[in-house]
Design an enzyme around this catalytic site. Structure first.
Site, PDB file in Angstrom:
ATOM      1  N   ASN A  31       0.809  -1.219   0.000  1.00 40.07           N
ATOM      2  CA  ASN A  31       0.000   0.000   0.000  1.00 40.07           C
ATOM      3  C   ASN A  31       0.845   1.273   0.000  1.00 40.07           C
ATOM      4  O   ASN A  31       0.311   2.369   0.176  1.00 40.07           O
ATOM      5  CB  ASN A  31      -0.917   0.032   1.230  1.00 40.07           C
ATOM      6  CG  ASN A  31      -2.006  -1.017   1.162  1.00 40.07           C
ATOM      7  OD1 ASN A  31      -2.443  -1.390   0.089  1.00 40.07           O
ATOM      8  ND2 ASN A  31      -2.438  -1.491   2.314  1.00 40.07           N
ATOM      9  N   HIS A 116     -15.123  -1.078   5.535  1.00 39.69           N
ATOM     10  CA  HIS A 116     -14.048  -1.829   6.177  1.00 39.69           C
ATOM     11  C   HIS A 116     -14.528  -2.430   7.499  1.00 39.69           C
ATOM     12  O   HIS A 116     -15.411  -1.901   8.173  1.00 39.69           O
ATOM     13  CB  HIS A 116     -12.863  -0.882   6.432  1.00 39.69           C
ATOM     14  CG  HIS A 116     -11.610  -1.571   6.842  1.00 39.69           C
ATOM     15  ND1 HIS A 116     -11.283  -1.809   8.156  1.00 39.69           N
ATOM     16  CD2 HIS A 116     -10.587  -2.097   6.110  1.00 39.69           C
ATOM     17  CE1 HIS A 116     -10.124  -2.430   8.226  1.00 39.69           C
ATOM     18  NE2 HIS A 116      -9.672  -2.618   7.000  1.00 39.69           N
ATOM     19  N   GLU A 156     -16.384   4.716   3.237  1.00 37.97           N
ATOM     20  CA  GLU A 156     -15.018   4.976   2.816  1.00 37.97           C
ATOM     21  C   GLU A 156     -15.034   5.985   1.669  1.00 37.97           C
ATOM     22  O   GLU A 156     -16.048   6.149   0.988  1.00 37.97           O
ATOM     23  CB  GLU A 156     -14.342   3.680   2.361  1.00 37.97           C
ATOM     24  CG  GLU A 156     -14.199   2.654   3.476  1.00 37.97           C
ATOM     25  CD  GLU A 156     -13.489   1.397   3.031  1.00 37.97           C
ATOM     26  OE1 GLU A 156     -12.402   1.495   2.428  1.00 37.97           O
ATOM     27  OE2 GLU A 156     -14.012   0.304   3.295  1.00 37.97           O
ATOM     28  N   SER A 160     -11.372   0.008  -0.010  1.00 35.33           N
ATOM     29  CA  SER A 160     -10.112  -0.708   0.141  1.00 35.33           C
ATOM     30  C   SER A 160     -10.011  -1.971  -0.698  1.00 35.33           C
ATOM     31  O   SER A 160      -8.908  -2.400  -1.026  1.00 35.33           O
ATOM     32  CB  SER A 160      -9.895  -1.070   1.615  1.00 35.33           C
ATOM     33  OG  SER A 160     -10.995  -1.817   2.121  1.00 35.33           O
ATOM     34  N   ASP A 185     -13.985   7.587   6.010  1.00 39.05           N
ATOM     35  CA  ASP A 185     -12.672   6.954   6.130  1.00 39.05           C
ATOM     36  C   ASP A 185     -12.017   7.027   4.752  1.00 39.05           C
ATOM     37  O   ASP A 185     -12.414   6.309   3.838  1.00 39.05           O
ATOM     38  CB  ASP A 185     -12.843   5.507   6.588  1.00 39.05           C
ATOM     39  CG  ASP A 185     -11.544   4.708   6.541  1.00 39.05           C
ATOM     40  OD1 ASP A 185     -10.483   5.299   6.254  1.00 39.05           O
ATOM     41  OD2 ASP A 185     -11.595   3.492   6.781  1.00 39.05           O
ATOM     42  N   HIS A 188      -7.423   5.113   1.813  1.00 35.75           N
ATOM     43  CA  HIS A 188      -6.783   4.754   0.547  1.00 35.75           C
ATOM     44  C   HIS A 188      -6.832   5.873  -0.490  1.00 35.75           C
ATOM     45  O   HIS A 188      -6.369   5.684  -1.613  1.00 35.75           O
ATOM     46  CB  HIS A 188      -7.437   3.499  -0.030  1.00 35.75           C
ATOM     47  CG  HIS A 188      -7.110   2.251   0.729  1.00 35.75           C
ATOM     48  ND1 HIS A 188      -6.028   1.448   0.441  1.00 35.75           N
ATOM     49  CD2 HIS A 188      -7.718   1.685   1.798  1.00 35.75           C
ATOM     50  CE1 HIS A 188      -5.993   0.434   1.286  1.00 35.75           C
ATOM     51  NE2 HIS A 188      -7.012   0.549   2.118  1.00 35.75           N
ATOM     52  N   LYS A 217      -0.638   3.975   4.086  1.00 38.79           N
ATOM     53  CA  LYS A 217      -0.822   3.910   2.642  1.00 38.79           C
ATOM     54  C   LYS A 217       0.086   4.943   1.979  1.00 38.79           C
ATOM     55  O   LYS A 217       1.287   4.747   1.898  1.00 38.79           O
ATOM     56  CB  LYS A 217      -2.289   4.131   2.272  1.00 38.79           C
ATOM     57  CG  LYS A 217      -3.157   2.885   2.451  1.00 38.79           C
ATOM     58  CD  LYS A 217      -3.428   2.529   3.883  1.00 38.79           C
ATOM     59  CE  LYS A 217      -4.325   1.324   4.049  1.00 38.79           C
ATOM     60  NZ  LYS A 217      -4.585   0.995   5.458  1.00 38.79           N
TER      61      LYS A 217
END
Length: 365
Positions: A31, A116, A156, A160, A185, A188, A217
């Site tokens: 990542n 997640h 998110e 992810s 969130d 990423h 990440k």
């Protein structure tokens, strides 16, 4: 037969993979999207801080573990994100679980079905009423939310596993007709795309009450943060068990993360994001030419859906034997029937590195 025995006999038994010093040209599982874990400024900041502070932090943040390095990182993040305050956590899981369980005390929680595990576990711990909505179908919530209810939407920014993004316009329109608060969130996405690397948050800043992100990440490190209003962050500091009862991460880690943030916000950071975007386009184009079942994504996360659990492990093994590090993801991490090979692109990948991987894909049985 115990539950563990059953798992051992199934195709879903998981083993930890020992990371070797895989060269960047063969590393497609990390990542470390901007390749900042090896950046000279980041390494120097960590080494200088080690000389000054030593290795460990020495305690929890409310005792002896909070240093000037932590404070300066929080202030730099707050300035970058244009928020009142930021607090640091040891991991993204702790940040998400602790924030949700501590701060969400009202209404119904609506969350994306592909959220997640840390978000889902945090939601379950609140004892609040919650409802899962179909992936990225935020517009469907308009029929359920009312102008007066103090509900929450949890999602998110860049997902992810699939690598796709939250529908920004749908979220804006939803908030025009309700009092819903949003926890985003963007682990990423932050650092990876958008002006100054602000990703979905940059477009939704005025719509987000709480932002969580990790340093594992684009920052090339580890740890996490939560950003928001001064009152919300102070409540986490005073009442969040994941924060209060954990040793703070080392000051050297904080210094390295701040150096990574400086790179992310600089012209060099913009160049790294442009190089990464080019690599993503190159890789997607090559897999599409091969007519592989690739999930639509503009992020470094590129997933080839194979479907069968045993086949996906065989393909991963064949790629590893050829020297390429990739990830095999199976249920329950992803839905049934969607086991996949997950590729992660980095800014430091060169065209010949991507070509070599794709040529190896042609040789798979």
């Amino acid at each position: 037969m115990t539950r563990l025995d059953e798992r051992r006999e199934s195709s879903r038994f998981r083993r930890r993979q020992t990371r070797t010093a895989t060269a960047i040209e063969q590393q497609f599982a990390s990542n470390d999207y901007l390749s900042l874990s090896q950046h000279p400024h980041v390494l120097k900041a960590a080494k200088d801080a080690l000389d000054r502070w030593g290795f460990g932090s020495g305690g929890s943040p409310l005792l002896s573990g909070y240093s000037n390095a932590h404070r300066e990182l929080e202030e730099a993040l707050a300035e970058w994100l244009d928020v009142e305050a930021v607090v640091l956590f040891n991991s993204g899981f702790a940040a998400n679980h602790g924030t949700i369980s501590t701060l969400i005390q009202t209404g119904t929680i609506y969350f994306d079905r592909l959220s997640h595990a840390s978000l889902i576990d945090g939601i379950r711990s609140t004892k609040r009423r919650f409802k899962r909505f179909e992936h990225n179908r935020i517009a469907d919530l308009s029929a359920e939310l009312t102008p007066t209810a103090e509900d929450w939407v949890v999602s998110e920014g860049t997902f992810s596993m699939d690598g796709d993004r939250i529908p920004e316009q749908e979220l804006r329109e939803l908030q025009q007709h309700s009092k819903v608060s949003v926890l985003l969130d963007d682990a990423h996405g932050l650092g990876v795309w958008g002006e100054q690397g602000l990703a979905s948050y940059g477009a939704l800043r005025d719509n987000i009450r709480l932002l969580t992100g990790t340093f594992g990440k684009a920052f090339g490190a580890s740890g996490a943060f939560v950003a928001g209003s001064g009152d919300d962050i102070e409540e986490l500091i005073q009442f969040c068990r994941e924060y209060i009862y954990s040793t703070a991460f080392p000051p050297a880690q904080a210094a390295a993360i701040q150096a990574a943030l400086t790179v992310i916000r600089s012209d060099e950071g913009a160049e790294l994001r442009a190089r990464l975007a080019h690599n993503i386009d190159n890789f997607k184009g090559q897999l599409q030419q091969r007519q592989l079942n690739l999930i639509a994504s503009d992020s470094p996360i590129q997933s080839w859906v194979v479907g069968d659990d045993q086949l996906v492990m065989l393909l991963k093994q064949q790629l590893q034997q050829a020297g390429f590090a990739v990830s095999a993801v199976r249920p329950p991490t992803v839905p049934e029937g969607s086991a996949r090979i997950r590729f992660s692109l980095q800014a430091q990948h060169q065209p010949q590195h991507i070509d070599a991987l794709c040529q190896q894909l042609d040789k798979l049985s």
